[in-house]
Scaffold this motif. Structure first.
Motif, short mmCIF file in Angstrom:
data_model
loop_
_atom_site.label_atom_id
_atom_site.label_comp_id
_atom_site.label_asym_id
_atom_site.label_seq_id
_atom_site.Cartn_x
_atom_site.Cartn_y
_atom_site.Cartn_z
N LEU A 34 0.83 -1.21 0.00
CA LEU A 34 0.00 0.00 0.00
C LEU A 34 0.86 1.26 0.00
CD1 LEU A 34 -2.73 -0.98 2.65
CD2 LEU A 34 -2.86 -1.18 0.15
N GLU A 35 0.36 2.30 -0.65
CA GLU A 35 1.04 3.60 -0.63
C GLU A 35 0.87 4.22 0.76
OE1 GLU A 35 3.27 6.74 -2.13
OE2 GLU A 35 2.76 4.84 -3.13
N PRO A 36 1.96 4.57 1.45
CA PRO A 36 1.83 5.12 2.80
C PRO A 36 1.01 6.42 2.82
CG PRO A 36 4.08 4.45 2.37
CD PRO A 36 3.36 4.37 1.06
N GLY A 37 0.19 6.53 3.83
CA GLY A 37 -0.62 7.72 4.04
C GLY A 37 -0.93 7.83 5.52
N ARG A 38 -2.19 8.03 5.83
CA ARG A 38 -2.62 8.09 7.23
C ARG A 38 -3.19 6.72 7.63
NH1 ARG A 38 -6.70 12.61 5.64
NH2 ARG A 38 -6.70 11.09 3.91
N ALA A 54 4.90 3.18 10.86
CA ALA A 54 5.62 4.46 10.88
C ALA A 54 6.98 4.34 10.21
CB ALA A 54 5.77 4.96 12.31
N ARG A 55 7.65 3.23 10.41
CA ARG A 55 8.96 3.03 9.79
C ARG A 55 8.86 2.94 8.27
NH1 ARG A 55 12.30 -1.67 12.53
NH2 ARG A 55 13.83 -0.87 11.06
N ARG A 56 7.67 2.66 7.77
CA ARG A 56 7.46 2.56 6.33
C ARG A 56 6.77 3.78 5.76
NH1 ARG A 56 8.69 -1.52 8.67
NH2 ARG A 56 9.73 -3.29 7.66
N GLY A 57 6.77 4.86 6.52
CA GLY A 57 6.32 6.15 5.99
C GLY A 57 4.90 6.55 6.33
N TRP A 58 4.18 5.71 7.05
CA TRP A 58 2.81 6.06 7.43
C TRP A 58 2.83 7.06 8.58
CZ3 TRP A 58 -1.61 4.02 5.06
CH2 TRP A 58 -1.39 2.96 4.18
N ARG A 59 1.80 7.91 8.61
CA ARG A 59 1.51 8.72 9.80
C ARG A 59 0.38 8.02 10.54
NH1 ARG A 59 4.25 12.81 11.01
NH2 ARG A 59 5.58 13.87 9.49
N VAL A 60 0.64 7.62 11.76
CA VAL A 60 -0.23 6.67 12.45
C VAL A 60 -0.94 7.31 13.64
CG1 VAL A 60 -0.36 4.40 13.52
CG2 VAL A 60 1.42 4.85 11.82
N THR A 61 -2.23 7.10 13.73
CA THR A 61 -2.97 7.34 14.97
C THR A 61 -3.19 5.98 15.60
OG1 THR A 61 -4.10 9.29 14.06
CG2 THR A 61 -5.12 8.21 15.96
N ALA A 78 9.98 5.62 20.38
CA ALA A 78 11.14 6.48 20.59
C ALA A 78 12.44 5.72 20.31
CB ALA A 78 11.13 7.03 22.01
N ARG A 79 12.50 4.47 20.76
CA ARG A 79 13.70 3.67 20.50
C ARG A 79 13.93 3.46 19.00
NH1 ARG A 79 11.57 0.52 24.77
NH2 ARG A 79 10.87 -1.07 23.29
N GLU A 80 12.83 3.36 18.25
CA GLU A 80 12.93 3.11 16.81
C GLU A 80 13.05 4.40 16.00
OE1 GLU A 80 13.20 0.20 15.32
OE2 GLU A 80 13.07 -0.90 17.21
N GLY A 81 13.00 5.55 16.67
CA GLY A 81 13.18 6.82 15.99
C GLY A 81 11.97 7.29 15.18
N VAL A 82 10.78 6.82 15.54
CA VAL A 82 9.58 7.20 14.78
C VAL A 82 8.52 7.85 15.66
CG1 VAL A 82 9.91 5.47 12.97
CG2 VAL A 82 8.61 4.86 15.03
N ALA A 83 8.92 8.35 16.80
CA ALA A 83 7.96 8.91 17.75
C ALA A 83 7.13 10.04 17.13
CB ALA A 83 8.68 9.42 18.99
N GLU A 84 7.75 10.84 16.27
CA GLU A 84 7.05 11.99 15.70
C GLU A 84 6.01 11.59 14.65
OE1 GLU A 84 10.12 10.93 12.80
OE2 GLU A 84 10.10 11.09 14.99
N ARG A 85 6.03 10.35 14.22
CA ARG A 85 5.10 9.89 13.19
C ARG A 85 3.85 9.22 13.78
NH1 ARG A 85 7.23 10.59 8.33
NH2 ARG A 85 5.42 9.57 7.42
N ILE A 86 3.79 9.10 15.10
CA ILE A 86 2.69 8.38 15.74
C ILE A 86 2.00 9.25 16.77
CG2 ILE A 86 1.98 6.29 16.95
CD1 ILE A 86 4.57 4.96 16.03
N ASP A 87 0.70 9.33 16.67
CA ASP A 87 -0.14 10.03 17.65
C ASP A 87 -0.83 8.96 18.51
OD1 ASP A 87 -1.83 11.70 19.08
OD2 ASP A 87 -3.24 11.97 17.41
#
Length: 209
Positions: A34-38, A54-61, A78-87
């Motif tokens: 799938l194309e990453p999105g929300r 999140a690691r694959r480009g999705w913005r996740v709720t 946070a350990r994986e470096g994707v904290a800013e991509r997840i709400d």
């Protein structure tokens, strides 16, 4: 909400980590192309699926009823470096639901021993899918052999029953997948068993005819 919240918080406090830390196999299989999105992850637990997305480009709720689970999930991100991509959001899905539309809504093993109106929640999940987006529902087909403390009249729906319960308007959805899936799992005694899960994947039509 208090009773179910306490139930799940207590469940997560039974150990430092309840789940494997790996994303669910069907999510990986069905979302890889799938194309990453929300994305909306319902019942996110300790966050493995949300982090994988999140690691694959999705913005996740990512949503769960347990604050204990959400704290662990946030640390994982946070350990994986994707904290800013997840709400991370705390919801009792019987009472409230995240706002917005999503290109992927994932409900992986959204079961509860509490009073979860699963069919109603899944209909809300379908309503949250953006045009052209996908709803992926994976659930157990039965209890594991080692679990005996459960209501004897409780049964798990078949894929066809899940589809029927979604009440999808005709002409507005495409059924991509409705099947049973077998997977291996290690039980508490270390013995490998085969469990059956139900998988439903549907896409909202971009321009309904």
């Amino acid at each position: 909400m208090a009773d179910d919240t306490e139930l799940w918080d207590a469940r997560y406090r039974e150990g430092d980590q309840i789940w494997s830390g790996n994303p669910n196999v069907i999510l990986v299989r069905e979302a890889t192309g799938l194309e990453p999105g929300r994305a909306l992850d319902l019942g996110c637990g300790e966050g493995a699926d949300a982090v994988w997305l999140a690691r694959r480009g999705w913005r996740v709720t990512a949503v769960d009823i347990s604050g204990v689970a959400l704290e662990r999930a946030a640390r994982h991100a946070a350990r994986e470096g994707v904290a800013e991509r997840i709400d991370w959001q705390r919801h009792d899905l019987a009472a409230s639901f995240p706002e917005g539309l999503f290109e992927l809504v994932s409900a992986q093993f959204l079961h509860s021993h509490g009073d979860l109106p699963r069919e109603k929640v899944l209909r809300s999940a379908a309503a949250a899918v953006a045009p052209g987006g996908v709803l992926l529902v994976v659930g157990h087909a039965g209890f594991p052999p080692w679990e005996h403390d459960h209501p004897h009249d409780l049964r798990f729906p078949t894929p066809d029953e899940v589809l029927e319960a979604l009440e999808l308007p005709e002409g507005q959805w495409e059924v991509l997948l409705s099947e049973e899936h077998e997977r291996s799992q290690t039980g508490p005694d270390g013995q490998a068993i085969v469990r059956t899960d139900n998988v439903v994947k549907v896409r909202r039509v971009s321009h309904p005819g």
